[in-house]
Design a protein around this motif. Sequence first.
Motif, PDB file in Angstrom:
ATOM      1  N   LYS A  44       0.834  -1.195   0.000  1.00  0.00           N
ATOM      2  CA  LYS A  44       0.000   0.000   0.000  1.00  0.00           C
ATOM      3  C   LYS A  44       0.872   1.248   0.000  1.00  0.00           C
ATOM      4  O   LYS A  44       0.588   2.210  -0.729  1.00  0.00           O
ATOM      5  N   MET A  45       1.943   1.250   0.785  1.00  0.00           N
ATOM      6  CA  MET A  45       2.832   2.403   0.855  1.00  0.00           C
ATOM      7  C   MET A  45       3.472   2.686  -0.502  1.00  0.00           C
ATOM      8  O   MET A  45       3.611   3.845  -0.902  1.00  0.00           O
ATOM      9  N   PHE A  46       3.850   1.650  -1.235  1.00  0.00           N
ATOM     10  CA  PHE A  46       4.416   1.815  -2.570  1.00  0.00           C
ATOM     11  C   PHE A  46       3.464   2.582  -3.472  1.00  0.00           C
ATOM     12  O   PHE A  46       3.845   3.552  -4.135  1.00  0.00           O
ATOM     13  N   TRP A  47       2.204   2.147  -3.506  1.00  0.00           N
ATOM     14  CA  TRP A  47       1.226   2.801  -4.376  1.00  0.00           C
ATOM     15  C   TRP A  47       0.888   4.201  -3.890  1.00  0.00           C
ATOM     16  O   TRP A  47       0.663   5.104  -4.705  1.00  0.00           O
ATOM     17  N   LEU A  48       0.873   4.414  -2.582  1.00  0.00           N
ATOM     18  CA  LEU A  48       0.630   5.767  -2.082  1.00  0.00           C
ATOM     19  C   LEU A  48       1.754   6.712  -2.479  1.00  0.00           C
ATOM     20  O   LEU A  48       1.511   7.871  -2.842  1.00  0.00           O
TER      21      LEU A  48
END
Length: 113
Positions: A44-48
Motif C-alpha cells: 500500500k505504501m508503494f502505491w501511495l
Amino acid sequence: MLLTAFGGLMWLISTAMLVLAVVALVMAGLAREDAYRAASKQSKMFWLIILGVTVAVNLLVPMIFLQIAGLVATIVFFVDVRPALKQVSGGGRGGRRGGSSSDGPYGPYNGGR
C-alpha cells in the motif's frame, strides 16, 4: 487563435490527468493493507508514494513526459491493482447488490431443491 486553442486543450488534458491521479490516490488510501498482500501486488505504501508523486508532479512540475509517466502509473493502478484489490476484498462482480455468498451468475443457488 490556434495557439490559444492548443493551450486550452493542454490545460484540459493536464487537469484530467490530475483528477485521475487524485482519485487513484484516494482509492489506494482507502484499500486495506492486507488486501494488497492478498492480491500479490506491491505494498500500500508503494502505491501511495507512486500516486502521491504523480499528483505532486501534475501540480508542481508541468513537464509533459513526467505527467505521462504518472499517467501510466495511474492507469496501471486502475486496470491492474484496483480490480485485484476489489476481488480480494469481496467487491468483485455485483459487489454491492446485496447478494449472498451462495448466489450464482443467474441468481441464488438452492442446492437442487
